[in-house]
Scaffold this motif. Structure first.
Motif, PDB file in Angstrom:
ATOM      1  N   ASN A 116     -44.251  44.353 -74.525  1.00 40.42           N
ATOM      2  CA  ASN A 116     -45.561  44.494 -73.887  1.00 40.42           C
ATOM      3  C   ASN A 116     -45.738  45.892 -73.298  1.00 40.42           C
ATOM      4  N   LYS A 117     -44.634  46.447 -72.767  1.00 45.67           N
ATOM      5  CA  LYS A 117     -44.687  47.795 -72.209  1.00 45.67           C
ATOM      6  C   LYS A 117     -44.989  48.806 -73.306  1.00 45.67           C
ATOM      7  N   THR A 118     -44.336  48.626 -74.462  1.00 42.93           N
ATOM      8  CA  THR A 118     -44.566  49.524 -75.593  1.00 42.93           C
ATOM      9  C   THR A 118     -46.010  49.434 -76.075  1.00 42.93           C
ATOM     10  N   ILE A 119     -46.513  48.223 -76.167  1.00 41.03           N
ATOM     11  CA  ILE A 119     -47.902  48.010 -76.600  1.00 41.03           C
ATOM     12  C   ILE A 119     -48.868  48.659 -75.619  1.00 41.03           C
ATOM     13  N   LEU A 120     -48.584  48.497 -74.317  1.00 41.56           N
ATOM     14  CA  LEU A 120     -49.451  49.062 -73.284  1.00 41.56           C
ATOM     15  C   LEU A 120     -49.420  50.587 -73.316  1.00 41.56           C
ATOM     16  N   ASN A 121     -48.229  51.151 -73.506  1.00 45.74           N
ATOM     17  CA  ASN A 121     -48.112  52.612 -73.582  1.00 45.74           C
ATOM     18  C   ASN A 121     -48.873  53.157 -74.790  1.00 45.74           C
ATOM     19  N   GLU A 122     -48.791  52.453 -75.920  1.00 46.84           N
ATOM     20  CA  GLU A 122     -49.529  52.878 -77.106  1.00 46.84           C
ATOM     21  C   GLU A 122     -51.034  52.801 -76.858  1.00 46.84           C
ATOM     22  N   LYS A 123     -51.444  51.789 -76.136  1.00 50.85           N
ATOM     23  CA  LYS A 123     -52.869  51.638 -75.818  1.00 50.85           C
ATOM     24  C   LYS A 123     -53.345  52.802 -74.945  1.00 50.85           C
ATOM     25  N   TYR A 124     -52.552  53.116 -73.889  1.00 52.88           N
ATOM     26  CA  TYR A 124     -52.921  54.225 -73.008  1.00 52.88           C
ATOM     27  C   TYR A 124     -52.942  55.556 -73.769  1.00 52.88           C
ATOM     28  N   LYS A 125     -51.990  55.722 -74.698  1.00 49.61           N
ATOM     29  CA  LYS A 125     -51.921  56.950 -75.487  1.00 49.61           C
ATOM     30  C   LYS A 125     -53.176  57.092 -76.346  1.00 49.61           C
ATOM     31  N   ARG A 126     -53.575  56.001 -77.001  1.00 52.23           N
ATOM     32  CA  ARG A 126     -54.776  56.036 -77.840  1.00 52.23           C
ATOM     33  C   ARG A 126     -56.020  56.325 -77.004  1.00 52.23           C
TER      34      ARG A 126
END
Length: 218
Positions: free
Chosen positions: A163-173
Motif C-alpha cells: 500500500n505504501k508503494t502504491i501510495l508513493n506511486e500515486k503521489y509521484k504521478r
C-alpha cells in the motif's frame, strides 16, 4: 492443525485455496487470524466446520459477491461434507460472508460467531451431497500446523508495504502532473514575451530605418 484443499475446475479461471480447522478450538484461531480477502462458509442452523475460501488481494475482478458458480458449489459441498448432521441431510443451506464481517464477543461459545451486518450474509442451497466434488477435493487435502499469528503479521506487513508503494506511486504521478500543468501554464502566460523584447521592438521601429526604406516596397 489446519486442513487445506485446492479447488480446481474447468469452469473456474484458476485453482483456489480452501481451508478449515480440525476442531472448534482451531476455529477460534481461524476466526482471529483470518484475512480481509477470506470468505467464511458454514451450514445454516447446523453444526459444521468453518470453511474458508482465500481470494487474491491483487485480483480486482474477484469478490465474495460474484464467486464463480463452480467455485461456490465446491465450497458449499465441502462445508456440507464436514457437518455431521448436514452431511446426512438433503436440501440444506450453506451461508457465507467475508471474514471481516464475522463478529466475536465475550460470552460466545468456542467456535461460535455472529455477524456485524446481516445484509452481508449470503446463502447457497445444496440439494444433496455430490460425491464427485467431495472426493475430488478430498484428494487435495493437506494437513499443516501453521503459525497463524505469524502468518497474519507477515501478511499485514507485506500489505502495508504494498500500500505504501502504491501510495508513493500515486503521489509521484500527481506531482509530475502538477509540474506539467505548471509548465504549460507558464508557457501560455509567456507565449508572447519575445514579441516585445527590446531587439524585436528596434527591428520593428521606423526610426532606425534607412531613408530609402520605402524603396523596399517599390
Amino acid at each position: 492443525m489446519v486442513y487445506y484443499f485446492t479447488s480446481t475446475r474447468d469452469d473456474t479461471p484458476k485453482p483456489y485455496s480452501l481451508y478449515m480447522g480440525k476442531h472448534k478450538e482451531e476455529n477460534e484461531d481461524l476466526i482471529k487470524y483470518g484475512r480481509a480477502n477470506d470468505v467464511w462458509f458454514h451450514v445454516d442452523n447446523l453444526s459444521s466446520a468453518h470453511v474458508y475460501l482465500r481470494l487474491d488481494d491483487d485480483a480486482d475482478d474477484e469478490s465474495w459477491e460474484n464467486l464463480p458458480e463452480g467455485l461456490l458449489e465446491d465450497c458449499a459441498q465441502l462445508t456440507k461434507a464436514n457437518s455431521i448432521d448436514g452431511n446426512k441431510r438433503d436440501n440444506i443451506t450453506v451461508i457465507y460472508t467475508p471474514w471481516s464481517n464475522l463478529r466475536k464477543t465475550k460470552g460466545m461459545a468456542t467456535g461460535q460467531v455472529g455477524f456485524k451486518k446481516e445484509k452481508l450474509v449470503k446463502k447457497v442451497y445444496v440439494q444433496s451431497r455430490t460425491n464427485a466434488i467431495v472426493n475430488r477435493l478430498s484428494k487435495t487435502k493437506i494437513e499443516r500446523f501453521p503459525d497463524l499469528r505469524l502468518q497474519k503479521l507477515e501478511y499485514e506487513m507485506a500489505n502495508a508495504q504494498r500500500n505504501k508503494t502504491i501510495l508513493n506511486e500515486k503521489y509521484k504521478r500527481e506531482y509530475e502532473l502538477a509540474q506539467e500543468r505548471k509548465q504549460l501554464a507558464f508557457e501560455k502566460d509567456h507565449a508572447y514575451d519575445d514579441m516585445f523584447s527590446e531587439q524585436n521592438i528596434k527591428q520593428a521601429s521606423n526610426q532606425n530605418r534607412d531613408e530609402n526604406w520605402e524603396d523596399d516596397f517599390m
